[in-house]
Write a protein that holds these residues in place. Sequence first.
Motif, PDB file in Angstrom:
ATOM      1  N   UNK A 159      70.334 -22.366  84.690  1.00 12.36           N
ATOM      2  CA  UNK A 159      69.799 -23.194  85.772  1.00 12.36           C
ATOM      3  C   UNK A 159      70.043 -22.579  87.139  1.00 12.36           C
ATOM      4  N   UNK A 160      71.265 -22.125  87.415  1.00 13.35           N
ATOM      5  CA  UNK A 160      71.559 -21.539  88.725  1.00 13.35           C
ATOM      6  C   UNK A 160      70.682 -20.331  89.020  1.00 13.35           C
ATOM      7  N   UNK A 161      70.486 -19.510  88.024  1.00 14.98           N
ATOM      8  CA  UNK A 161      69.648 -18.339  88.239  1.00 14.98           C
ATOM      9  C   UNK A 161      68.198 -18.740  88.438  1.00 14.98           C
ATOM     10  N   UNK A 162      67.736 -19.677  87.616  1.00  7.11           N
ATOM     11  CA  UNK A 162      66.341 -20.099  87.740  1.00  7.11           C
ATOM     12  C   UNK A 162      66.077 -20.672  89.125  1.00  7.11           C
ATOM     13  N   UNK A 163      67.048 -21.419  89.647  1.00  4.64           N
ATOM     14  CA  UNK A 163      66.817 -22.108  90.914  1.00  4.64           C
ATOM     15  C   UNK A 163      67.035 -21.218  92.132  1.00  4.64           C
ATOM     16  N   UNK A 164      67.949 -20.245  92.006  1.00  3.59           N
ATOM     17  CA  UNK A 164      68.349 -19.515  93.223  1.00  3.59           C
ATOM     18  C   UNK A 164      68.111 -18.005  93.166  1.00  3.59           C
ATOM     19  N   UNK A 165      67.920 -17.447  91.989  1.00  2.00           N
ATOM     20  CA  UNK A 165      67.687 -16.003  91.917  1.00  2.00           C
ATOM     21  C   UNK A 165      66.197 -15.705  91.856  1.00  2.00           C
TER      22      UNK A 165
END
Lengths: 211, 211, 211, 211, 211, 211
Positions: free
Chosen positions: B175-181
């Motif tokens: 999720x963190x990567x999908x949203x911010x990377x």
Amino acid sequence: MYFQALFIFSLLIISSSQAAVLDFCVGDLSLPDGPGGYACKKPSKVTSDDFVFSGLATPVKLIPLIKAAVTPAFAPQFPGLNGLGISMARLDLAIGGVIPMHTHPGASEVLYVVQGEICAGFISSSDNKVFFKTLKQGDIMVFPQGLLHFQINSGKTSALAIVSFSSPTPGLQITDFALFANDLPTELVAATTFLDAALIKKLKGVLGGTN
Amino acid sequence: MYFQALFIFSLLIISSSQAAVLDFCVGDLSLPDGPGGYACKKPSKVTSDDFVFSGLATPVKLIPLIKAAVTPAFAPQFPGLNGLGISMARLDLAIGGVIPMHTHPGASEVLYVVQGEICAGFISSSDNKVFFKTLKQGDIMVFPQGLLHFQINSGKTSALAIVSFSSPTPGLQITDFALFANDLPTELVAATTFLDAALIKKLKGVLGGTN
Amino acid sequence: MYFQALFIFSLLIISSSQAAVLDFCVGDLSLPDGPGGYACKKPSKVTSDDFVFSGLATPVKLIPLIKAAVTPAFAPQFPGLNGLGISMARLDLAIGGVIPMHTHPGASEVLYVVQGEICAGFISSSDNKVFFKTLKQGDIMVFPQGLLHFQINSGKTSALAIVSFSSPTPGLQITDFALFANDLPTELVAATTFLDAALIKKLKGVLGGTN
Amino acid sequence: MYFQALFIFSLLIISSSQAAVLDFCVGDLSLPDGPGGYACKKPSKVTSDDFVFSGLATPVKLIPLIKAAVTPAFAPQFPGLNGLGISMARLDLAIGGVIPMHTHPGASEVLYVVQGEICAGFISSSDNKVFFKTLKQGDIMVFPQGLLHFQINSGKTSALAIVSFSSPTPGLQITDFALFANDLPTELVAATTFLDAALIKKLKGVLGGTN
Amino acid sequence: MYFQALFIFSLLIISSSQAAVLDFCVGDLSLPDGPGGYACKKPSKVTSDDFVFSGLATPVKLIPLIKAAVTPAFAPQFPGLNGLGISMARLDLAIGGVIPMHTHPGASEVLYVVQGEICAGFISSSDNKVFFKTLKQGDIMVFPQGLLHFQINSGKTSALAIVSFSSPTPGLQITDFALFANDLPTELVAATTFLDAALIKKLKGVLGGTN
Amino acid sequence: MYFQALFIFSLLIISSSQAAVLDFCVGDLSLPDGPGGYACKKPSKVTSDDFVFSGLATPVKLIPLIKAAVTPAFAPQFPGLNGLGISMARLDLAIGGVIPMHTHPGASEVLYVVQGEICAGFISSSDNKVFFKTLKQGDIMVFPQGLLHFQINSGKTSALAIVSFSSPTPGLQITDFALFANDLPTELVAATTFLDAALIKKLKGVLGGTN
């Protein structure tokens, strides 16, 4: 403010009493089952424990003469898997241990060697070609659906493997047991295996078959 | 005589040159793929090595800040799985290591704790209920298809787990990567996550996202 | 004569009392369900009304702070869909309205813009690439199974969209709700999202989460 | 000794009381069914007779005006097929006999000519192209899922065919019956078939339709 | 600090060049297709435009004599749907317009009335029972897989509906066209429909059939 | 007038050049195949002959020592079945003829006795229970997916059966051939079957196995 909005809690009108068919269907073994698996336990009674299974943490007692054991975590043992297209089992093989030739009628399998060394292989149906290899700790091997395969401890220590299946109910048909631990009349076994009757009767005696 | 008959070798007229669609379909990554997976390697070129993968035997280097790593054995890495409805991965978690919240868009997962202690859980979609538990060596846990889940090393030693999926290409969306990377404009991220723009820009900076 | 034959009425001996598994399986929500959906309502009690649903004709009340609402017509709301591999929902977005980042764990989605202008997109799992576009009235967009996606009213009027899913029970997991409207201890949310505890506690407060 | 080991009989701990979801699911027509088929008969009550069906051994009485009959062995008639993805039927065609235009909504079909000569064909949906051929004894023909098709006795003797389907519940919709043996008001039949009302009323009269 | 960690960007070693089988498979119509759909376009060439289709935004020209038109957004028109289990179409019906009796060989359908009033129905296969109802704006109706169904504008204004299917390639077989716009010899059409030869020849003439 | 309308021929804009994925996918064996089957022959080259197979009309030469033969009509022999979920085969059994113990790794089977008397059975995996029965002309029997089964001519005349499978590529693994007509070292065969090495070497000699 980091969060820009005051949500109302019930954003969506999907009531939790109807949740079972959405996310999971923990099997209720007391209800009639169907072709796709067990009926679902009521969501309100489902807890974290339904999704965890500790039955693979310790091996069952080894079968002395194969020096091995298979401990399944299929849907009947672990109903949290019901309907989810996957299951596991634990293989324990003492030195010299063997999981004899067998098939899983409804699933492909992947094996992971946790410890030890295992010689494993399968036999293709089209040309009886054998694909086999000696696996070391950490290696994985895939066995395509429904094909005859085997695992042998080929190392000098006991071996442990975790196998996973593409079905919650992969089934397991060990050829020797299927052929000789049954009540199919000896002449029919002979006719369909081309082994002679005396040998079949001996094997039936050993394995508990009759007729 | 134990075997009563002299078979003719070619009992059936299924030529081995057409065997690919029968038993397995080892992926040929150089050919165009389709919705069901990769095209099949020619059967005559398939060997035992195609069904064995050693890439899980040793962990990849840990990601320092999550103190963890995921090593996939999906069809792109292990083409022998192509079309067989199953795959594996290895999770390494140092002390304090975490596999952050993520989903597998196309598969259910079963986790087996090889070593150490792992706190793992998933979040149901219908009522945001969390099912989580601390797993010890040998425990298994199932994560139903597509739901947010996580794994944390909750013990005092490093932990190792093997996970298996109900698809050869389960996908992995952290999720963190999908949203911010990503390169989604900050104002769209803000509008759809309700986090404020300053925080999003900071996270994009850390994770390599732009805009 | 236009019709050359006098048929006998009961050409085939498929009794209507056994028809349920043939053509349709309207869900009976009072019976135990299974992995494939609800048990079937008795065919003799099925009427035309079972195949029609008017719940999408009028929107539910908008959620003030997202200025939007999702009205599902999944199998729990519209049992005529049970077992048929498809469902629908209605999206209402006031000016500035947003359907936050979410996934459908078990289905792909197609969106049709009935009215207004919607900016919609999804994030791929393999490389966090975002595919998004501003859609005008009559445009359709597809969101592949299980991937994070969003919809924003990017126009100057209210917007209405009809979405369809490749499953009668697609599920819906809104990331913010899954992460903060639950009872997962704050330190576990922090560990798995890399947001700090103060922010998480604030979001839990807003969204109704505890711990 | 031919067999090197004394097995213990219960090698695996899969209790037979839970066997139903593993190997087969003989339908119990007295229980509620689901989208995937009937609920399973208790394994302890399953016998060899559940897997054998003699209803195709003798034809039903021919329908005089089509000089033909269809005898189904679908899951409702032969519950041993439940969940197994296959079924059969028997076609009897006297001289001049015809199985009129029909579809199977949920299955592909293969026809085998046991006796006689049959002209059979289907109509593609994309361009209304007709694929048809006269089949002799022993020929087989495939009819892809859901397409209109027909069989005619084109020989000088009675004909017998066995057809097999890719579903235990393929369904059967004979176009003439669907259109005229119903209670759909004549003006709606006229509007949707472009046949005139007088002809439709005549056909409804012949086939037992009303309105 | 809101984000506690400095991630390394390449957390996982799934290279994007192999992403196609993971998330989506946009159809490449220039390559050979297979039973599951088209081959996949190279991921590096996929853009947001591949997932959006504007062909339903404006109706095609109405067919004068049915006063209606069907505009498909199936995989051949909208290759972004390839492999995703879903598709759409637009129905335009002028006053008095009709979509004649037809089937979709491989899919169930849900219809949403965007505008106007539509009388729609389907015919069950087991007992020729007709399920039909007059739908108003916003109503939805489901048509189970493979069954004959129809839509009629029953209102006093033009009508517009969006229909969705449980397959990217549902197919469409309009009964009148299948029976009369083909080159099947008139005597075979007569034998299998029980309409007389004169009528069939007339219909063939109108619809472009031959023989 | 019986037909109320002058249709325009091109009602729908589905071009026939894109029809392959809609109705059928006749296999093109010269192209690379995939997990779901062969690539599709170009629709413009498909003729009625592609859907008809005459290879079951006459038996192949019997294998002298089993006095029987299996003639497959699987997708490799009959590419019209490709992707359609069904196939057939012909069994010829002279007096005393036997189809030895075997499995189909990927399909269930239904057998129809065309002529003669056949004793057939299968062995369940969960408890090695044998379900077998003597079948007379016209009887059908079902063999659930992946389980060991056999057929024996138990009558006083030659027997003929038609079998149908729930897959176009069911596979066929005859246990004796898989175990002895291969190059798996004798000691591995011994270890995994518990037959002794001398017998295995003899069987390998008879069946063409090596090592």
